[in-house]
Write a protein that holds these residues in place. Sequence first.
Motif, PDB file in Angstrom:
ATOM      1  N   HIS A  18       2.537   2.675 -13.316  1.00  0.00           N
ATOM      2  CA  HIS A  18       2.228   3.287 -12.138  1.00  0.00           C
ATOM      3  C   HIS A  18       0.933   4.367 -12.066  1.00  0.00           C
ATOM      4  N   ALA A  19      -0.122   3.302 -12.686  1.00  0.00           N
ATOM      5  CA  ALA A  19      -1.544   4.135 -13.028  1.00  0.00           C
ATOM      6  C   ALA A  19      -2.663   3.386 -12.743  1.00  0.00           C
ATOM      7  N   THR A  20      -3.606   3.617 -12.374  1.00  0.00           N
ATOM      8  CA  THR A  20      -4.390   2.342 -13.128  1.00  0.00           C
ATOM      9  C   THR A  20      -5.393   3.373 -13.789  1.00  0.00           C
ATOM     10  N   PRO A  21      -6.287   2.649 -15.009  1.00  0.00           N
ATOM     11  CA  PRO A  21      -7.210   3.185 -15.485  1.00  0.00           C
ATOM     12  C   PRO A  21      -8.860   3.636 -14.822  1.00  0.00           C
ATOM     13  N   PRO A  22      -9.433   4.136 -15.002  1.00  0.00           N
ATOM     14  CA  PRO A  22     -11.114   4.066 -14.725  1.00  0.00           C
ATOM     15  C   PRO A  22     -12.014   3.162 -14.714  1.00  0.00           C
ATOM     16  N   ALA A  23     -12.720   2.752 -14.074  1.00  0.00           N
ATOM     17  CA  ALA A  23     -13.131   1.256 -13.584  1.00  0.00           C
ATOM     18  C   ALA A  23     -14.312   1.304 -15.549  1.00  0.00           C
ATOM     19  N   GLY A  24     -14.352   0.153 -15.891  1.00  0.00           N
ATOM     20  CA  GLY A  24     -15.020  -0.099 -17.064  1.00  0.00           C
ATOM     21  C   GLY A  24     -13.768   0.553 -18.193  1.00  0.00           C
ATOM     22  N   VAL A  25     -12.700   0.389 -17.987  1.00  0.00           N
ATOM     23  CA  VAL A  25     -12.285   1.080 -19.902  1.00  0.00           C
ATOM     24  C   VAL A  25     -11.173   0.166 -19.702  1.00  0.00           C
ATOM     25  N   THR A  26     -11.358  -0.656 -20.736  1.00  0.00           N
ATOM     26  CA  THR A  26     -10.702  -1.562 -21.557  1.00  0.00           C
ATOM     27  C   THR A  26      -9.125  -1.550 -21.971  1.00  0.00           C
ATOM     28  N   LEU A  27      -8.343  -2.172 -21.741  1.00  0.00           N
ATOM     29  CA  LEU A  27      -7.529  -2.213 -22.485  1.00  0.00           C
ATOM     30  C   LEU A  27      -7.453  -1.635 -24.463  1.00  0.00           C
ATOM     31  N   GLU A  28      -8.243  -2.533 -25.013  1.00  0.00           N
ATOM     32  CA  GLU A  28      -9.270  -2.354 -25.900  1.00  0.00           C
ATOM     33  C   GLU A  28      -9.347  -0.876 -26.678  1.00  0.00           C
ATOM     34  N   SER A  29     -10.807  -0.917 -26.042  1.00  0.00           N
ATOM     35  CA  SER A  29     -11.092   0.774 -26.248  1.00  0.00           C
ATOM     36  C   SER A  29      -9.525   1.916 -25.849  1.00  0.00           C
ATOM     37  N   ALA A  30      -8.754   1.584 -24.818  1.00  0.00           N
ATOM     38  CA  ALA A  30      -8.105   3.150 -24.739  1.00  0.00           C
ATOM     39  C   ALA A  30      -6.888   3.067 -25.606  1.00  0.00           C
ATOM     40  N   ALA A  31      -6.764   1.963 -26.445  1.00  0.00           N
ATOM     41  CA  ALA A  31      -5.783   1.962 -27.231  1.00  0.00           C
ATOM     42  C   ALA A  31      -6.781   2.559 -28.827  1.00  0.00           C
ATOM     43  N   SER A  32      -7.782   2.030 -29.028  1.00  0.00           N
ATOM     44  CA  SER A  32      -8.697   2.379 -30.252  1.00  0.00           C
ATOM     45  C   SER A  32      -8.521   3.493 -30.086  1.00  0.00           C
ATOM     46  N   ASP A  33      -9.230   4.201 -28.784  1.00  0.00           N
ATOM     47  CA  ASP A  33      -9.361   5.807 -28.774  1.00  0.00           C
ATOM     48  C   ASP A  33      -7.868   6.625 -28.902  1.00  0.00           C
ATOM     49  N   CYS A  34      -7.174   6.095 -28.298  1.00  0.00           N
ATOM     50  CA  CYS A  34      -5.647   6.489 -28.305  1.00  0.00           C
ATOM     51  C   CYS A  34      -5.055   6.764 -30.177  1.00  0.00           C
ATOM     52  N   TRP A  35      -5.308   6.217 -30.757  1.00  0.00           N
ATOM     53  CA  TRP A  35      -5.222   5.474 -31.864  1.00  0.00           C
ATOM     54  C   TRP A  35      -5.958   6.126 -33.261  1.00  0.00           C
ATOM     55  N   GLU A  36      -7.532   6.290 -32.628  1.00  0.00           N
ATOM     56  CA  GLU A  36      -8.353   6.191 -34.058  1.00  0.00           C
ATOM     57  C   GLU A  36      -8.003   7.918 -33.551  1.00  0.00           C
ATOM     58  N   ARG A  37      -8.235   8.690 -32.811  1.00  0.00           N
ATOM     59  CA  ARG A  37      -9.419   9.717 -31.493  1.00  0.00           C
ATOM     60  C   ARG A  37      -8.234  10.493 -32.160  1.00  0.00           C
ATOM     61  N   GLY A  38      -7.129  10.070 -30.788  1.00  0.00           N
ATOM     62  CA  GLY A  38      -6.632  10.978 -30.369  1.00  0.00           C
ATOM     63  C   GLY A  38      -4.899  10.952 -31.316  1.00  0.00           C
ATOM     64  N   ARG A  39      -5.268  10.156 -32.629  1.00  0.00           N
ATOM     65  CA  ARG A  39      -4.245  10.558 -33.565  1.00  0.00           C
ATOM     66  C   ARG A  39      -2.794  10.004 -33.525  1.00  0.00           C
ATOM     67  N   ALA A  40      -2.178   9.136 -32.701  1.00  0.00           N
ATOM     68  CA  ALA A  40      -0.738   9.168 -32.239  1.00  0.00           C
ATOM     69  C   ALA A  40      -1.034   8.220 -32.676  1.00  0.00           C
ATOM     70  N   ASP A  41       1.017   8.655 -32.854  1.00  0.00           N
ATOM     71  CA  ASP A  41       1.566   7.409 -34.293  1.00  0.00           C
ATOM     72  C   ASP A  41       1.995   6.224 -33.991  1.00  0.00           C
ATOM     73  N   GLY A  42       2.008   5.632 -32.680  1.00  0.00           N
ATOM     74  CA  GLY A  42       2.067   4.579 -31.947  1.00  0.00           C
ATOM     75  C   GLY A  42       2.524   4.526 -30.785  1.00  0.00           C
ATOM     76  N   LEU A  43       1.155   3.012 -30.133  1.00  0.00           N
ATOM     77  CA  LEU A  43       1.394   2.961 -28.806  1.00  0.00           C
ATOM     78  C   LEU A  43       2.419   1.636 -28.184  1.00  0.00           C
ATOM     79  N   ILE A  44       2.219   2.714 -27.171  1.00  0.00           N
ATOM     80  CA  ILE A  44       3.106   1.773 -26.301  1.00  0.00           C
ATOM     81  C   ILE A  44       2.337   0.989 -24.787  1.00  0.00           C
ATOM     82  N   VAL A  45       2.268  -0.264 -24.847  1.00  0.00           N
ATOM     83  CA  VAL A  45       2.478  -1.253 -23.187  1.00  0.00           C
ATOM     84  C   VAL A  45       3.438  -1.008 -22.547  1.00  0.00           C
ATOM     85  N   SER A  46       2.771  -1.283 -21.308  1.00  0.00           N
ATOM     86  CA  SER A  46       4.167  -2.072 -19.894  1.00  0.00           C
ATOM     87  C   SER A  46       3.140  -3.129 -19.088  1.00  0.00           C
TER      88      SER A  46
END
Length: 269
Positions: A164-192
């Motif tokens: 139910h949302a759209t990412p900004p132009a130029g943001v890839t799934l891979e880069s978003a996942a990497s940022d969320c995990w490595e810089r955001g310190r999430a404990d798990g990632l969800i794809v939908s």
Amino acid sequence: MSAAARRKVAWGVAEPIVGMVHLMPLPGAPGWGGSIDAVVERALADAEALETGGVHGLLVENYGDVPFFPTDVPPATVAAMTCAVTAVRRQSRLPVGVNVLRNDARAALGIAAATGARFIRVNVHTGVAWSDQGPLVGVAHETVRDREALQQDVVILADVQVKHATPPAGVTLESAASDCWERGRADGLIVSGSGTGKAVDPGEIGRVKEAVPDAPVWVGSGVGLDSVARLRGLADGLIVGSALQVDGEAGRGVDPERVRAFMERAGSG
């Protein structure tokens, strides 16, 4: 507690299946029915049906509160959700989680700290997403620090390019996942998928796993009888809502027979 240790103690199985407890509209929402007792009774019935059917965890969410606030929800919502989560926690032996829609991670963490819930789901933990609520902005810097200040070992499961949302132009799934995990310190990632009940592209699970090999990757929408066995083999965990509810429609209440059939198809443990 380290992030790895936190994830290990949260679940009793290697590939958990978490069932959704969709709360009816809470005080202040357009559909509010006037009785918090009714909200709690429905939540307890859904939680019992899910636990009896064999799921491994429960996620309590204010699904009925449309239209959603983009960020901070009102105090009445926090209070009502605390009531519901407390009741579910007292009844159930399963790990219980909290998701405060649309993106109030700090409220979810506070409710978890007050109730003993074990995990939270955060729709936008890092970055920005454009949604029907407008821009949703991640506040990982606040959520992770709040967890440390509260001295809580609550697991943070964070969506990557949330439904139910759209990412900004130029943001890839891979880069978003990497940022969320490595810089955001999430404990798990969800794809939908694109929305509630919409199937996920299995290839996206693989892309996230390749981008962040150490991250547990969950599926957060669209898991059904025809896909559960296959997706359980690809993902590290599944969050299931619509498929377990009356007529397969989110928000209608859990159907015990659907839970039984789903868990049989998923296989044991």
